[in-house]
Design a protein around this motif. Sequence first.
Motif, PDB file in Angstrom:
ATOM      1  N   GLY C  95       0.816  -1.377   0.012  1.00 25.64           N
ATOM      2  CA  GLY C  95       0.161  -0.034  -0.039  1.00 25.64           C
ATOM      3  C   GLY C  95       0.696   1.202   0.109  1.00 25.64           C
ATOM      4  N   VAL C  96       1.919   1.181   0.809  1.00 24.66           N
ATOM      5  CA  VAL C  96       2.719   2.505   0.978  1.00 24.66           C
ATOM      6  C   VAL C  96       3.465   2.658  -0.303  1.00 24.66           C
ATOM      7  CG1 VAL C  96       4.775   3.400   2.000  1.00 24.66           C
ATOM      8  CG2 VAL C  96       3.124   2.343   3.357  1.00 24.66           C
ATOM      9  N   LEU C  97       3.949   1.731  -1.006  1.00 24.93           N
ATOM     10  CA  LEU C  97       4.706   1.657  -2.206  1.00 24.93           C
ATOM     11  C   LEU C  97       3.983   2.239  -3.449  1.00 24.93           C
ATOM     12  CD1 LEU C  97       7.017  -1.572  -2.244  1.00 24.93           C
ATOM     13  CD2 LEU C  97       7.640   0.933  -2.036  1.00 24.93           C
ATOM     14  N   LEU C  98       2.578   1.946  -3.532  1.00 28.21           N
ATOM     15  CA  LEU C  98       1.665   2.316  -4.504  1.00 28.21           C
ATOM     16  C   LEU C  98       1.198   3.600  -4.184  1.00 28.21           C
ATOM     17  CD1 LEU C  98      -0.247  -1.004  -5.007  1.00 28.21           C
ATOM     18  CD2 LEU C  98       1.141   0.107  -6.496  1.00 28.21           C
ATOM     19  N   SER C  99       1.223   4.042  -2.978  1.00 31.08           N
ATOM     20  CA  SER C  99       0.733   5.196  -2.559  1.00 31.08           C
ATOM     21  C   SER C  99       1.250   6.272  -2.952  1.00 31.08           C
ATOM     22  CB  SER C  99       0.386   5.201  -0.953  1.00 31.08           C
ATOM     23  OG  SER C  99       1.441   5.706  -0.362  1.00 31.08           O
ATOM     24  N   VAL C 100       2.780   6.156  -3.127  1.00 30.98           N
ATOM     25  CA  VAL C 100       3.500   7.229  -3.411  1.00 30.98           C
ATOM     26  C   VAL C 100       3.328   7.667  -4.924  1.00 30.98           C
ATOM     27  CG1 VAL C 100       5.972   7.804  -3.916  1.00 30.98           C
ATOM     28  CG2 VAL C 100       5.439   6.456  -2.137  1.00 30.98           C
ATOM     29  N   PRO C 101       3.265   6.855  -5.822  1.00 33.51           N
ATOM     30  CA  PRO C 101       2.941   7.440  -7.119  1.00 33.51           C
ATOM     31  C   PRO C 101       1.198   8.168  -7.151  1.00 33.51           C
ATOM     32  CG  PRO C 101       2.939   4.917  -7.501  1.00 33.51           C
ATOM     33  CD  PRO C 101       3.606   5.505  -6.184  1.00 33.51           C
ATOM     34  N   VAL C 102       0.382   7.390  -6.596  1.00 36.96           N
ATOM     35  CA  VAL C 102      -0.785   7.937  -6.511  1.00 36.96           C
ATOM     36  C   VAL C 102      -0.978   9.336  -5.713  1.00 36.96           C
ATOM     37  CG1 VAL C 102      -3.374   7.571  -5.668  1.00 36.96           C
ATOM     38  CG2 VAL C 102      -1.857   5.497  -6.333  1.00 36.96           C
ATOM     39  N   GLY C 103      -0.235   9.508  -4.588  1.00 36.77           N
ATOM     40  CA  GLY C 103      -0.106  10.639  -3.932  1.00 36.77           C
ATOM     41  C   GLY C 103       0.589  11.812  -4.939  1.00 36.77           C
ATOM     42  N   THR C 152      -7.487  -5.640  -0.045  1.00 37.46           N
ATOM     43  CA  THR C 152      -8.548  -4.719   0.438  1.00 37.46           C
ATOM     44  C   THR C 152      -7.462  -3.795   1.459  1.00 37.46           C
ATOM     45  OG1 THR C 152      -9.990  -6.565   0.689  1.00 37.46           O
ATOM     46  CG2 THR C 152     -10.142  -4.563   2.256  1.00 37.46           C
ATOM     47  N   LEU C 153      -6.706  -4.344   2.060  1.00 39.34           N
ATOM     48  CA  LEU C 153      -5.832  -3.527   3.101  1.00 39.34           C
ATOM     49  C   LEU C 153      -4.950  -2.417   2.573  1.00 39.34           C
ATOM     50  CD1 LEU C 153      -5.470  -5.828   6.029  1.00 39.34           C
ATOM     51  CD2 LEU C 153      -7.017  -4.114   5.939  1.00 39.34           C
ATOM     52  N   ALA C 154      -4.253  -3.028   1.417  1.00 39.19           N
ATOM     53  CA  ALA C 154      -3.338  -2.275   0.377  1.00 39.19           C
ATOM     54  C   ALA C 154      -4.305  -1.183  -0.221  1.00 39.19           C
ATOM     55  CB  ALA C 154      -2.915  -3.098  -0.563  1.00 39.19           C
ATOM     56  N   PHE C 155      -5.455  -1.659  -0.679  1.00 41.68           N
ATOM     57  CA  PHE C 155      -6.175  -0.230  -1.337  1.00 41.68           C
ATOM     58  C   PHE C 155      -6.815   0.590  -0.337  1.00 41.68           C
ATOM     59  CE2 PHE C 155     -10.673   1.121  -3.247  1.00 41.68           C
ATOM     60  CZ  PHE C 155      -9.792   1.382  -4.319  1.00 41.68           C
ATOM     61  N   ALA C 156      -7.221   0.406   0.733  1.00 41.91           N
ATOM     62  CA  ALA C 156      -7.419   1.326   1.808  1.00 41.91           C
ATOM     63  C   ALA C 156      -6.252   1.921   2.116  1.00 41.91           C
ATOM     64  CB  ALA C 156      -7.678   0.366   3.097  1.00 41.91           C
ATOM     65  N   THR C 157      -4.952   1.439   2.267  1.00 45.65           N
ATOM     66  CA  THR C 157      -3.807   2.161   2.807  1.00 45.65           C
ATOM     67  C   THR C 157      -3.402   3.228   1.533  1.00 45.65           C
ATOM     68  OG1 THR C 157      -2.838   0.259   3.661  1.00 45.65           O
ATOM     69  CG2 THR C 157      -1.135   1.844   3.389  1.00 45.65           C
ATOM     70  N   ILE C 158      -3.714   3.022   0.410  1.00 49.23           N
ATOM     71  CA  ILE C 158      -3.287   3.786  -0.848  1.00 49.23           C
ATOM     72  C   ILE C 158      -4.165   4.881  -0.417  1.00 49.23           C
ATOM     73  CG2 ILE C 158      -3.629   4.317  -3.281  1.00 49.23           C
ATOM     74  CD1 ILE C 158      -3.090   1.171  -3.835  1.00 49.23           C
ATOM     75  N   GLY C 159      -5.441   4.764  -0.053  1.00 48.60           N
ATOM     76  CA  GLY C 159      -6.599   6.102  -0.068  1.00 48.60           C
ATOM     77  C   GLY C 159      -6.126   6.837   1.132  1.00 48.60           C
ATOM     78  N   PHE C 160      -5.589   6.140   2.179  1.00 50.40           N
ATOM     79  CA  PHE C 160      -5.329   6.930   3.263  1.00 50.40           C
ATOM     80  C   PHE C 160      -3.900   7.671   3.256  1.00 50.40           C
ATOM     81  CE2 PHE C 160      -2.773   6.947   7.521  1.00 50.40           C
ATOM     82  CZ  PHE C 160      -3.687   7.433   8.213  1.00 50.40           C
ATOM     83  N   ARG C 202       7.610  12.436   6.885  1.00 48.47           N
ATOM     84  CA  ARG C 202       6.279  12.372   7.487  1.00 48.47           C
ATOM     85  C   ARG C 202       5.696  10.935   6.774  1.00 48.47           C
ATOM     86  NH1 ARG C 202       1.541  14.645   9.061  1.00 48.47           N
ATOM     87  NH2 ARG C 202       0.039  14.595   7.154  1.00 48.47           N
ATOM     88  N   LEU C 203       6.200  10.663   5.629  1.00 42.47           N
ATOM     89  CA  LEU C 203       5.764   9.364   4.832  1.00 42.47           C
ATOM     90  C   LEU C 203       6.066   8.181   5.815  1.00 42.47           C
ATOM     91  CD1 LEU C 203       4.532   8.622   2.083  1.00 42.47           C
ATOM     92  CD2 LEU C 203       6.696   8.057   1.507  1.00 42.47           C
ATOM     93  N   VAL C 204       7.259   8.171   6.489  1.00 45.63           N
ATOM     94  CA  VAL C 204       7.497   7.030   7.009  1.00 45.63           C
ATOM     95  C   VAL C 204       6.678   7.121   8.342  1.00 45.63           C
ATOM     96  CG1 VAL C 204       9.284   6.048   8.475  1.00 45.63           C
ATOM     97  CG2 VAL C 204       9.903   7.237   6.365  1.00 45.63           C
ATOM     98  N   GLY C 205       6.643   8.125   9.123  1.00 48.17           N
ATOM     99  CA  GLY C 205       5.818   8.330  10.323  1.00 48.17           C
ATOM    100  C   GLY C 205       4.256   7.625   9.764  1.00 48.17           C
ATOM    101  N   LEU C 206       3.769   8.138   8.768  1.00 54.12           N
ATOM    102  CA  LEU C 206       2.298   7.849   8.574  1.00 54.12           C
ATOM    103  C   LEU C 206       2.279   6.272   8.189  1.00 54.12           C
ATOM    104  CD1 LEU C 206       1.295  10.697   6.334  1.00 54.12           C
ATOM    105  CD2 LEU C 206       0.226  10.013   8.374  1.00 54.12           C
ATOM    106  N   SER C 207       3.347   5.696   7.318  1.00 46.29           N
ATOM    107  CA  SER C 207       3.378   4.281   7.366  1.00 46.29           C
ATOM    108  C   SER C 207       3.367   3.470   8.541  1.00 46.29           C
ATOM    109  CB  SER C 207       4.589   3.685   6.459  1.00 46.29           C
ATOM    110  OG  SER C 207       4.956   4.943   5.487  1.00 46.29           O
TER     111      SER C 207
END
Lengths: 270, 277, 271
Positions: C95-103, C152-160, C202-207
Amino acid sequence: MPVTVVNNTKVWQRYDTATRMKIWLGWIIGTAITLLCWQLISNNTRWEFVADASQQLSAFLQRMFPPDWAYAEQLWKPLWDTITIATLGTLLAMSIALPLSFVAARNTTPHPILRYVALLIIVISRSVNSLIWALILVAITGPGVLAGILAIALRSIGFIGKLAYESIEETSYEPIEAITATGANRLQVLDYAYLPQVLPSFAGISIFRWDINIREATVLGLVGAGGIGLNLNASVDLLRWDRVGMIFILIFALVLISETLSARVRKAII
Amino acid sequence: MLRIEKLVKQYPTGDRALRGVDLMVPEGEVVALIGPSGAGKSTLIRCVNRLVEPTSGKIWLRDTEITALSARRLRQVRRRIGMIFQEYALVERLTVMENVLSGRLGYVNFWQSWFRRFPQHDVDQAFALLERVGLSDFVDKRADELSGGQRQRVGIARALIQSPDMLLVDEPTASLDPKTSRQIMRLITELARERGLAVIINIHDVPLAQLFVKRIVGLRAGEIVYDGPPEGLTPERLTDIYGEEDWGAGQAVAGADSAQEMDPEPSPIFAASTSNA
Amino acid sequence: MAELTASPVTSRRWRKPPLIRNPWLRWGLLIGALIYLAVAISSVPVDDARIARGLERGGRMISSFLRPDFASRWYDIQIGVLESLTMTVVSTVAGVLLSVPVGLGAARNLVSAPIYLACRSIITISRTFQEVVIAIVFVVMFGFGPLAGVCTLAFATIGFMAKLLAEDIEEIDPAPLEAIRATGAGWLKTVTYAVMPQVSARLVGLSVYRFDINLRESAIVGIVGAGGIGSTLQTTFNRYDYDVAAAILLIIIVLVMTTELVSGHIRRRLQ
């Protein structure tokens, strides 16, 4: 950022060797753990089912759209129940969390032992998901909206209580000292010195939690605790994907509206 | 009026903030308490209304022994002791009027204060006091909308509405600019004279104290080392109070002083008064 | 005192100014809220007889909670807990890896409008639906089992993560961005040198924070068949095995508390 001299040339590296080794080691261990976990999951997955996932998804989407618009008529009451669960659950949690947070805060607690009891209640409430609280409550009160309200309240007490007692511990001491010096009693000090400092953040926290609770309330029906989740569960069991689509649309709208509303109100308070 | 005998305060950490202080303040007298940071000034005035519990020693206000009171009786005596603070200590989210009326909390019952239904007499007095300190137009403003000087005026009104016999004033000007500082000191001393109050003022700013106050008490490491008129504060006396290390010529006083409170204006009055002495 | 009593002040009343100044709005809101409450409360069906029976069952539940039974279904519990943990790890990492490009794509100051809209809609969908609802869809796609839960959890992580990341990026100092662009760096280089250094801590803290949340959620997606301890827990409730349920709940609570302590420690270190 060490600079070393190699062959008469200055070489710049971001970290020195020991730090770089540690960073590499961290990455290697992290990757190994992740891969190991993935291995376990992969072993428990039936890949032949996964192979046709895209077909499943397209079939799923085709059967979901167009959604069963007519079904919406039966959904207003569950939707109302969902909002009721979130709202009454949040209100119930607020009325318990406010006094609880004053017991849990280091600077207002009547007694250290009571403080630990309050902290324990908050931790337990927070660690258990509202869906699990709902499982427990459905067993006690029977299925229905009441179980949902109580489940939401039990989960929210810890959430609101934790953030609230942290904000009580951050209140500035000077006004408290000043009000005490006028000869006010403990309750008056609470009313004049603590509450004005704490109430705005308490309200903000509660509205934020209400917004989360709307979302949580949409699924409590899956374990029988009322709301639109009941219809979701029934429609999934019957493989009525067109109805599921309709429910998704309503949930989507409800959550978007509640999020906008809560953001507006919170901005107005602060 | 106020009598302090052999007052000792030892904090749980072992710090002895006060080591046997004796002090008398008669009715209508204003006393400035000076001394370096950590000398125990703040502890001393907080012992008077027992915001800080003294370790031993006795304090009388008229013929009430404050140090012997139960919590309930203590609250009744606190009503007669107004207090003014360095950072104003207002409740920022309450209105000016609520802040002033909070000075009456010791006189009204909980429900009256909860519903903000103070007796009309208190409200009249609050309006009169706000007029006296020049804040008539700010009644329903929130305290956090005011400037520093205005906030301190609210603080003064809150202390006075208690109808106190004496005032404890803790660094009233440390957060204010030099001009406002003088206005506030003038207001406090004037009001004390009008009402015949006994006052103890903790103050860093020696020249300011000398300008407004007739009696100065110097505190050093929890003991009184000077008690007399402002003219008596010779450089030697100041050395007694502030210690040799921080102390060279008269110039250095102003330096040490401003270092402690970051007062932008090293006051010229000080130089004048030391040269007189 | 003299001047206060000398001129008998004409008594001026004072009331605390109300929170909402417009009286129509104030009373309207108050009455509206009361009516809503009354209607909402009366719409909650309460079956007294059922609750009376339930209370007796609640009593039994509490007494069995006091003596949790770890032994009799230890094998199931073990597998479930292990599965929950592995799901948490994999989904957080993915989730975190994918959230970077999406973010990055959802930050208005970095990308063009179509990409922005696409990334924003991913975030909105992920944040709107509760994890369990998303799990239903993934179970349909992948069949029962932990893979659906991980997705599911990865997808939710991406959004968050992506939402918070995008907000951070939109607020970064624009000066370094322009400076790096001015050197002739391409988009990717600009992002690496001007954007990531400003938001990575902050990214690390949030992860780490999201890891906590994922662990908690991994205990429930099993209710719709997406793996983890949730399905075991639901079974124990359906069978009235409250002492086993108590054991599972205690394990969950201890796990959540431990990771929360550890992650709180890590986040404090990072600041």
